[in-house]
Design an enzyme around this catalytic site. Structure first.
Site, short mmCIF file in Angstrom:
data_model
loop_
_atom_site.label_atom_id
_atom_site.label_comp_id
_atom_site.label_asym_id
_atom_site.label_seq_id
_atom_site.Cartn_x
_atom_site.Cartn_y
_atom_site.Cartn_z
N GLY A 47 -12.62 -1.36 -7.24
CA GLY A 47 -11.82 -2.49 -6.78
C GLY A 47 -10.36 -2.12 -6.70
O GLY A 47 -10.00 -0.94 -6.75
N ASN A 48 -9.51 -3.11 -6.57
CA ASN A 48 -8.07 -2.85 -6.52
C ASN A 48 -7.33 -4.01 -7.16
O ASN A 48 -7.94 -5.00 -7.58
CB ASN A 48 -7.62 -2.61 -5.08
CG ASN A 48 -7.90 -3.81 -4.20
OD1 ASN A 48 -7.27 -4.86 -4.35
ND2 ASN A 48 -8.87 -3.68 -3.30
N ARG A 49 -6.01 -3.87 -7.24
CA ARG A 49 -5.22 -4.80 -8.05
C ARG A 49 -4.70 -6.01 -7.28
O ARG A 49 -3.88 -6.76 -7.79
CB ARG A 49 -4.03 -4.05 -8.66
CG ARG A 49 -4.46 -3.12 -9.78
CD ARG A 49 -3.51 -1.93 -9.88
NE ARG A 49 -2.15 -2.33 -10.11
CZ ARG A 49 -1.56 -2.35 -11.30
NH1 ARG A 49 -2.23 -1.97 -12.36
NH2 ARG A 49 -0.32 -2.72 -11.42
#
Ligand code: CTP
Length: 408
Positions: free
Chosen positions: A203-205
């Site tokens: 995933g990412n932030r």
């Protein structure tokens, strides 16, 4: 116009008297809704005499008129001044324990809150978080002025002057701000997650805050809005259609479907460029040895590139986002210009990230580039302010009629 003036229980309530006069003198009907504590500072007769309307604080007065629903529904603008720390907290939590907070839950019109409190309270993480929550939902929260507070203390926390509050509030409903009426705007927001096994993902932030602010701003400017949201940290704004998605592929499918009749597509989502080649059906185990598994990745479809190359609707205006850091090969702007030319979207919103900037914060600084890489505008401020600046550039590029604009 029907304005609700909410008054919180702070010493600055006396300045709301001047604000009421300014709003009345500008020709607006103003219903004052003080909290019970606000009435300790300025009494009901003052509000009633100056507004010419009945004044209640509680939900159980005027029950036959269902005031808590009616006042909010009829409002075309809500201004809260002073917004105390407690009132911001109650509004952020979605409480409805008095007429003012109930009105805030019911109202679908622009809402402006002008905070006033001691500096320590304004800077407390609880208040900072509450303000961020409210802003992400599309509430316009002014920054307080710095200066002399109730006692001898000074610092940020002072209620802005009534003239400034009135100007900011009336600007929310004035003139060109209904410039997306009749348009369908699709916004993607958040960060996709690509499953690795049943419990893990890549995933990412991205928090989704900027995309959610764009959706709220487009709604307030009259657009019909579809928000395709991937794992949003903040709630989707009221009054927009929210399609929740998980992976890059789901996001691509949902965006293309919504874009079929859209005038504008804003790709604010952080979409994974790669996903695990296979999502394992059962949890990957450590096993006995020290060997780590090797995860093979494959490319995901580039949704933005697909929209540019094969628009679901002719002449649709596509806006891309680029989160960049500077490095040895070039500055943030160098990378942004190259990406603007590569991606071919009508506008690219260039966002410098890293070092605490961009992700998860309530403020943002961006540069808008056209498809040739030219800088067309810059914007800095709350994510809502940045959203409005992006939409200003969008509106400037849309065709004049109710259909989609000519391609730029
Ligand atoms: N985007 C997309 N589909 C993808 C990846 C990105 O639609 N699979 C969109 C994002 O929503 C954003 C824009 O493309 O609007 C920029 O994404 P970014 O990942 O920064 O672009 P890349 O071309 O992948 O650039 P980089 O080489 O920096 O990874």
């Amino acid at each position: 116009m029907r304005v609700v003036l909410g008054v919180g229980g702070g010493i600055a309530a006396y300045k709301a008297v001047l604000l009421l006069r300014l709003l009345r003198e500008a020709g607006h009907a103003v219903r004052v809704v003080p909290t019970r504590t606000a009435l300790q500072f300025v009494g009901r007769p003052t509000w009633e005499a100056l507004s010419g309307e009945p004044v209640t604080s509680d939900l159980f007065e005027d029950v036959d008129q269902v005031a808590h629903v009616r006042v909010g529904r009829e409002a075309e603008l809500v201004v809260v001044a002073p917004a105390t720390a407690d009132l911001l907290a109650r509004a952020a939590a979605g409480r409805a324990d008095d007429l003012l907070t109930a009105t805030l839950l019911v109202a679908r019109c622009p809402v402006l809150m002008a905070p006033a409190m001691h500096t320590e309270m304004w800077e407390h993480p609880a208040t900072v978080a509450n303000v961020a929550t409210l802003r992400a939902r599309g509430v316009h929260v002014l920054d307080p002025d710095a200066g002399r507070l109730t006692g001898a203390d000074t610092g940020p926390g002072r209620l802005p002057e009534p003239e400034a509050i009135a100007a900011a509030a009336l600007a929310l409903v004035a003139g060109p701000r209904h410039d997306l009426a009749g348009r369908h705007v699709v916004v993607s927001a958040g960060g996709t997650r690509e499953p690795l096994d049943p419990v893990r993902f890549l995933g990412n932030r991205s928090s989704g805050r900027q995309g959610v602010a764009l959706a709220a701003a487009a709604r307030d400017r009259g657009a019909r809005v579809t928000l395709v949201g991937a794992h949003l940290d903040v709630p989707a704004p009221a009054g927009v259609e929210h399609v929740a998605v998980g992976t890059a592929e789901e996001l691509g499918t949902a965006v293309r479907a919504a874009a079929a009749d859209a005038d504008v597509v804003v790709m604010a989502a952080a979409v994974a460029d790669f996903r695990p080649a296979e999502a394992v059906a059962s949890k990957i185990k450590k096993g006995a040895g020290d060997d780590a598994p090797v995860v093979g990745l494959v490319r995901t479809p580039d949704v933005l590139a697909g929209l540019v190359a094969d628009p679901p609707r002719a002449g649709q205006l596509v806006v891309g986002f680029a989160a960049e850091t500077g490095d040895a090969t070039g500055s943030v702007l160098d990378h942004g210009r190259a990406k603007a030319r590569r991606k071919g979207a009508a506008l690219l919103v260039l966002n410098e990230v890293g070092a605490g900037r961009g992700f998860g914060t309530s403020d943002n600084t961006v540069t808008l580039l056209d498809r040739t890489g030219e800088v067309v505008a810059g914007a800095s401020g709350s994510k809502r302010e940045v959203a409005d600046a992006v939409l200003d550039a969008v509106v400037a590029r849309l065709g004049p009629d109710g259909g989609v604009g000519a391609p730029h």
